[in-house]
Design an enzyme around this catalytic site. Sequence first.
Site, PDB file in Angstrom:
ATOM      1  N   GLU A   1       0.793  -1.226   0.000  1.00  0.00           N
ATOM      2  CA  GLU A   1       0.000   0.000   0.000  1.00  0.00           C
ATOM      3  C   GLU A   1       0.833   1.288   0.000  1.00  0.00           C
ATOM      4  O   GLU A   1       0.899   2.011   1.002  1.00  0.00           O
ATOM      5  CB  GLU A   1      -0.971   0.001   1.188  1.00  0.00           C
ATOM      6  CG  GLU A   1      -1.911  -1.198   1.171  1.00  0.00           C
ATOM      7  CD  GLU A   1      -3.021  -1.115   2.214  1.00  0.00           C
ATOM      8  OE1 GLU A   1      -2.943  -0.271   3.116  1.00  0.00           O
ATOM      9  OE2 GLU A   1      -3.984  -1.887   2.105  1.00  0.00           O
TER      10      GLU A   1
ATOM     11  N   GLU B   1      -5.933  -8.071  -0.150  1.00  0.00           N
ATOM     12  CA  GLU B   1      -6.586  -7.832   1.141  1.00  0.00           C
ATOM     13  C   GLU B   1      -8.040  -7.463   0.905  1.00  0.00           C
ATOM     14  O   GLU B   1      -8.338  -6.627   0.038  1.00  0.00           O
ATOM     15  CB  GLU B   1      -5.952  -6.661   1.915  1.00  0.00           C
ATOM     16  CG  GLU B   1      -4.628  -6.967   2.534  1.00  0.00           C
ATOM     17  CD  GLU B   1      -4.064  -5.786   3.334  1.00  0.00           C
ATOM     18  OE1 GLU B   1      -4.844  -4.939   3.817  1.00  0.00           O
ATOM     19  OE2 GLU B   1      -2.830  -5.715   3.458  1.00  0.00           O
TER      20      GLU B   1
HETATM   21  C1  FCB Z   1      -4.791  -2.137   5.227  1.00  0.00           C
HETATM   22  C2  FCB Z   1      -3.451  -2.568   5.777  1.00  0.00           C
HETATM   23  C3  FCB Z   1      -3.537  -3.631   6.837  1.00  0.00           C
HETATM   24  C4  FCB Z   1      -4.730  -3.413   7.744  1.00  0.00           C
HETATM   25  C5  FCB Z   1      -5.991  -3.239   6.933  1.00  0.00           C
HETATM   26  C6  FCB Z   1      -7.235  -3.096   7.752  1.00  0.00           C
HETATM   27  O1  FCB Z   1      -4.701  -0.820   4.791  1.00  0.00           O
HETATM   28  O2  FCB Z   1      -2.627  -3.060   4.765  1.00  0.00           O
HETATM   29  O3  FCB Z   1      -2.332  -3.645   7.537  1.00  0.00           O
HETATM   30  O4  FCB Z   1      -4.494  -2.344   8.569  1.00  0.00           O
HETATM   31  O5  FCB Z   1      -5.842  -2.122   6.103  1.00  0.00           O
END
Ligand code: FCB
Length: 440
Positions: free
Chosen positions: A167, A351
């Site tokens: 990210e 994610e």
């Molecule tokens: C993302 C992150 C992870 C976690 C989730 C909820 O932005 O990569 O570490 O905090 O959000």
Amino acid sequence: MNVSRADFPKGFQFGAATSSYQIEGHGFGGAGQTHWDSFAATPGNVVRAENGAVACDHYHRMPQDLDLLAAANFDVYRFSTSWARVLPEGRGAVNPEGLDFYDRLVDGLLERGLKPAATLYHWELPSPLADLGGWRNRDIAGWFADFTEVIMGRIGDRVWSTATINEPWCVAWLSHFLGLHAPGLRDIRAAARAMHHVLLAHGRAIETMRGMGLTNLGAVCNFEYAAPADASPAAATAAARYDAIYNRWFLSGMFKGEYPAEALEGLMPHMPTGWQDDMPTIGAKVDWAGLNYYTRKLIGPDAGPWPACAEVPGPLPKTEMGWEIYPEGLHAFLTRTHAEYTRGLPLYITENGMANADVLVNGAVPDQARIDYLDAHLAQVRRAIAEGVPVAGYFVWSLLDNYEWSLGYEKRFGLIHVDFETLRRTPKASYHALARALAR
Ligand code: FCB
């Protein structure tokens, strides 16, 4: 769950994701200080000033956690390697215990039939490098390439895939412009430099790994669907600017060799000299792209200086983070990324998941809301696949309840409940539902 493994193409990979600082326990095993330790120790930055010193104590409980991962019928596990655990000073002397830990982790996964998906950096910058300016300093690209060589020299022969930096938007914008993550800066010049250097470091790490003969290398970005708050031209302009900074900057840099005009209009005066010459490095060829997706934002104009974007509360149901649940946004990003940037490269949802007010009742955690969230997002993944988008895998965030950065241990994203007093693990209903859905 409504969906199951059989609803996805053969070979589609299901996994769970975590990150080092959020679960390992950074106080153990000789890891060095990081900018998250000092950020957390500064009043007002983190709920209850909590840090990752103990976290889930995964450092000591790793075999048990890997057993839980395997028992959920996952194919692959996305973990990150802590720079400060491997190189406590960020450069120079290696911490052998740190390398041994990741070695055992990779072997432990392989023994259980799970594919190791490494991410090199998930935010715990070694403090000595933060002292030198961290992501503001162009030299970070070289420091990061050196770290890449050290860690991959040890585990690169056995990992299934490697992503560079988790990210970049959070590393750069959230942490240097919005000031909400370490190092907590609110400075447009710092932000512009971090926005560029994070990509330069990504490119240098890819080049380094190519030089080592490694394969299946990727980039992981996060995306937030930016919808205009109303039908006005001003809201449309503000949403497009937000989208450019958040969602298009990094993909444009990596896949088009340019930055979006709507973002450069404000950042140009603050960019490091000669940044254009770095674009070929930033565009180093990757083998796949990872998308992290959680929510959307309604964006309207703001009276302040550039970027003059205001977040407007939206009407949709929200998670414990206060984030609107908008599964269609995942479909939108998968189709756009494929059509405009990656053009045929495999895409992974690296994610996706939700924070929920989970409570342990008689040894069980009934988190139906999470099951519904995952179902709704997986349905959008299927929709994109049916339309021809080459989506190759999906990772739930997260395996365990963990350290949710500035929100401390308050927000629970796990498929597995963690009692932060006893560190006891209890699989939630969503864990059991996924295990059934993923049975082979
Ligand atoms: C993302 C992150 C992870 C976690 C989730 C909820 O932005 O990569 O570490 O905090 O959000």
